[in-house]
Design a protein around this motif. Structure first.
Motif, PDB file in Angstrom:
ATOM      1  N   VAL A  23       0.840  -1.197   0.000  1.00 12.43           N
ATOM      2  CA  VAL A  23       0.000   0.000   0.000  1.00 12.43           C
ATOM      3  C   VAL A  23       0.877   1.249   0.000  1.00 12.43           C
ATOM      4  O   VAL A  23       0.612   2.209  -0.733  1.00 12.43           O
ATOM      5  N   THR A  24       1.943   1.236   0.775  1.00 13.57           N
ATOM      6  CA  THR A  24       2.870   2.373   0.793  1.00 13.57           C
ATOM      7  C   THR A  24       3.429   2.621  -0.610  1.00 13.57           C
ATOM      8  O   THR A  24       3.489   3.762  -1.079  1.00 13.57           O
ATOM      9  N   GLN A  28       2.759   5.912  -3.131  1.00 13.49           N
ATOM     10  CA  GLN A  28       3.897   6.650  -3.665  1.00 13.49           C
ATOM     11  C   GLN A  28       3.782   6.794  -5.184  1.00 13.49           C
ATOM     12  O   GLN A  28       4.023   7.860  -5.735  1.00 13.49           O
ATOM     13  N   ALA A  29       3.388   5.700  -5.851  1.00 17.82           N
ATOM     14  CA  ALA A  29       3.310   5.705  -7.314  1.00 17.82           C
ATOM     15  C   ALA A  29       2.075   6.456  -7.815  1.00 17.82           C
ATOM     16  O   ALA A  29       2.086   7.011  -8.908  1.00 17.82           O
ATOM     17  N   GLU A  30       1.025   6.437  -7.035  1.00 16.42           N
ATOM     18  CA  GLU A  30      -0.239   7.070  -7.428  1.00 16.42           C
ATOM     19  C   GLU A  30      -0.676   8.029  -6.332  1.00 16.42           C
ATOM     20  O   GLU A  30      -1.585   7.742  -5.554  1.00 16.42           O
ATOM     21  N   PRO A  31      -0.064   9.207  -6.288  1.00 20.35           N
ATOM     22  CA  PRO A  31      -0.346  10.134  -5.187  1.00 20.35           C
ATOM     23  C   PRO A  31      -1.789  10.620  -5.184  1.00 20.35           C
ATOM     24  O   PRO A  31      -2.242  11.188  -4.189  1.00 20.35           O
ATOM     25  N   SER A  32      -2.501  10.381  -6.278  1.00 23.82           N
ATOM     26  CA  SER A  32      -3.891  10.819  -6.308  1.00 23.82           C
ATOM     27  C   SER A  32      -4.788   9.889  -5.494  1.00 23.82           C
ATOM     28  O   SER A  32      -5.955  10.192  -5.281  1.00 23.82           O
ATOM     29  N   VAL A  33      -4.258   8.756  -5.057  1.00 23.40           N
ATOM     30  CA  VAL A  33      -5.010   7.899  -4.130  1.00 23.40           C
ATOM     31  C   VAL A  33      -4.638   8.315  -2.713  1.00 23.40           C
ATOM     32  O   VAL A  33      -3.457   8.467  -2.397  1.00 23.40           O
ATOM     33  N   LEU A 100      -8.316   5.095  -0.119  1.00 28.72           N
ATOM     34  CA  LEU A 100      -7.920   3.716   0.161  1.00 28.72           C
ATOM     35  C   LEU A 100      -8.081   3.411   1.644  1.00 28.72           C
ATOM     36  O   LEU A 100      -7.638   4.186   2.498  1.00 28.72           O
ATOM     37  N   LEU A 101      -8.756   2.312   1.925  1.00 27.43           N
ATOM     38  CA  LEU A 101      -8.938   1.876   3.307  1.00 27.43           C
ATOM     39  C   LEU A 101      -8.134   0.607   3.521  1.00 27.43           C
ATOM     40  O   LEU A 101      -8.294  -0.373   2.790  1.00 27.43           O
ATOM     41  N   GLU A 102      -7.294   0.663   4.555  1.00 23.69           N
ATOM     42  CA  GLU A 102      -6.503  -0.527   4.886  1.00 23.69           C
ATOM     43  C   GLU A 102      -7.143  -1.127   6.132  1.00 23.69           C
ATOM     44  O   GLU A 102      -6.828  -0.699   7.246  1.00 23.69           O
ATOM     45  N   ILE A 103      -8.063  -2.063   5.939  1.00 26.04           N
ATOM     46  CA  ILE A 103      -8.818  -2.565   7.082  1.00 26.04           C
ATOM     47  C   ILE A 103      -8.896  -4.089   7.036  1.00 26.04           C
ATOM     48  O   ILE A 103      -8.352  -4.711   6.128  1.00 26.04           O
ATOM     49  N   ASP A 104      -9.553  -4.686   8.029  1.00 22.57           N
ATOM     50  CA  ASP A 104      -9.672  -6.151   8.007  1.00 22.57           C
ATOM     51  C   ASP A 104     -10.977  -6.548   7.313  1.00 22.57           C
ATOM     52  O   ASP A 104     -11.757  -5.699   6.889  1.00 22.57           O
ATOM     53  N   TRP A 105     -11.193  -7.842   7.172  1.00 25.71           N
ATOM     54  CA  TRP A 105     -12.321  -8.274   6.346  1.00 25.71           C
ATOM     55  C   TRP A 105     -13.677  -7.934   6.978  1.00 25.71           C
ATOM     56  O   TRP A 105     -14.645  -7.677   6.267  1.00 25.71           O
ATOM     57  N   GLN A 106     -13.730  -7.902   8.323  1.00 23.54           N
ATOM     58  CA  GLN A 106     -14.997  -7.494   8.949  1.00 23.54           C
ATOM     59  C   GLN A 106     -15.290  -6.034   8.625  1.00 23.54           C
ATOM     60  O   GLN A 106     -16.406  -5.668   8.282  1.00 23.54           O
TER      61      GLN A 106
END
Lengths: 210, 210
Positions: A23-24, A28-33, A100-106
């Motif tokens: 994700v990092t 970095q590659a797509e700063p628009s996200v 972008l959300l970095e979350i768990d499956w629940q």
């Protein structure tokens, strides 16, 4: 108002699959996200910026947000509260921002109830054996924790078909390009392009010749 | 038999939009995508290989294929026949091969009737002015041909929403990466991955632990 142009990406992975590094690299590659910024009642640490690392709020504000049903999901960790705000995400999507959300499956299931168009991306390890090797290599977890993480990973992989995309992280560079491709390709879909570039295409079509 | 895993990509663009260069660059970066090979009654030229440049057939064979309804589309050019064979494409898709068709928008409509899952990609110039500049720069067409091409381009752009993806070719390198991203991302969709990697995911899931 038109439907928002921005996308929500939900990235889910078993512990040890390499999600945070990927994700990092994507951001970095797509700063628009933009990584979703949580609300927190934890006091800001030195160097932390309100609205960048967290939206720092006091407990009364957080409670009011709970009461309004603002949170897609929230949790208490060591006496501090953390939560993802639906109105904040909506306000970002409305100006065309990808989130972008970095979350768990629940958490992912919760988010999809409110934002059914959210794009689920699952990052899979190349094998359970490799996942175990990585977890043991981190040297931070007890045997019990490692076994629990492996069992969770198996259960998560059973539900893999529920996601929109699956990236297998066997080779970091390839997985990085895969993740970037998903984001790029979503923006190239004609319904997105026709909304974003409506004026340009109108001018280029037969209407523009008159 | 399972549904074929391979995808059909149809790439359409107005003359002068840069389609051929972009498709060549895509095929170089993603060798697993195969350019559709037409059938032709034209005699093979020196260096041309049957089954690579064309499937070279005699007129009787070509006519029999027309009678069987094998051709998605075919045309006569200077007394020779050229056609795209549906059974040939189907046989490639069934072994998981991705196929790319470089055709015009009428051809694309024909193909989508037979293969509704075909993925339409439109390559747009950044503006009509730039398209005109490129067409004049080629110095091969008469004024009349240039004006006709520009009118066709406007008509094609009116129908842009019918495609699945739109790539604007203002910057070649960016357009190249866009095209590659579309192909990569299609392969990462979970229905594709779950079919391609079914055994691996079964082994990694809870079933594999028993």
């Amino acid at each position: 108002m038109d439907q928002p142009i921005g996308n929500i990406y939900i990235v889910v992975a078993p512990s040890g699959a390499g999600k945070t590094s990927l994700v990092t690299a994507l951001l970095q590659a797509e700063p628009s996200v933009e990584l979703s910024i949580s609300y927190s009642t934890r006091p800001a640490r030195k160097g932390e910026i309100d609205g960048k690392h967290y939206h720092f709020v006091d407990k009364a504000t957080f409670d009011a947000m709970i009461d309004r049903g603002d949170f897609l999901e929230y949790a208490e960790v060591y006496g501090n509260y953390y939560g993802t705000s639906a109105p904040w995400i909506r306000s970002r999507l409305e100006v065309g921002q990808d989130i972008l959300l970095e979350i768990d499956w629940q958490g992912a299931e919760q988010v999809r109830k409110v934002f059914p168009g959210a794009i689920g991306i699952f990052i899979a390890p190349p094998s359970i054996e490799e996942l175990e090797r990585r977890l043991r290599g981190r040297d931070t977890d007890t045997e019990e924790v490692i076994l629990r993480r492996l069992a969770s990973a198996r259960a998560e992989i059973d539900k893999i078909a529920e996601y929109d995309y699956i990236v297998v992280n066997d080779d970091f560079e390839r997985a990085r390009l895969d993740l970037i491709s998903i984001v790029r390709a979503r923006r190239l879909r004609s319904e997105v392009q026709c909304r974003r570039l409506a004026e340009m295409f109108r001018h280029m079509g037969t209407a523009g010749a008159q």
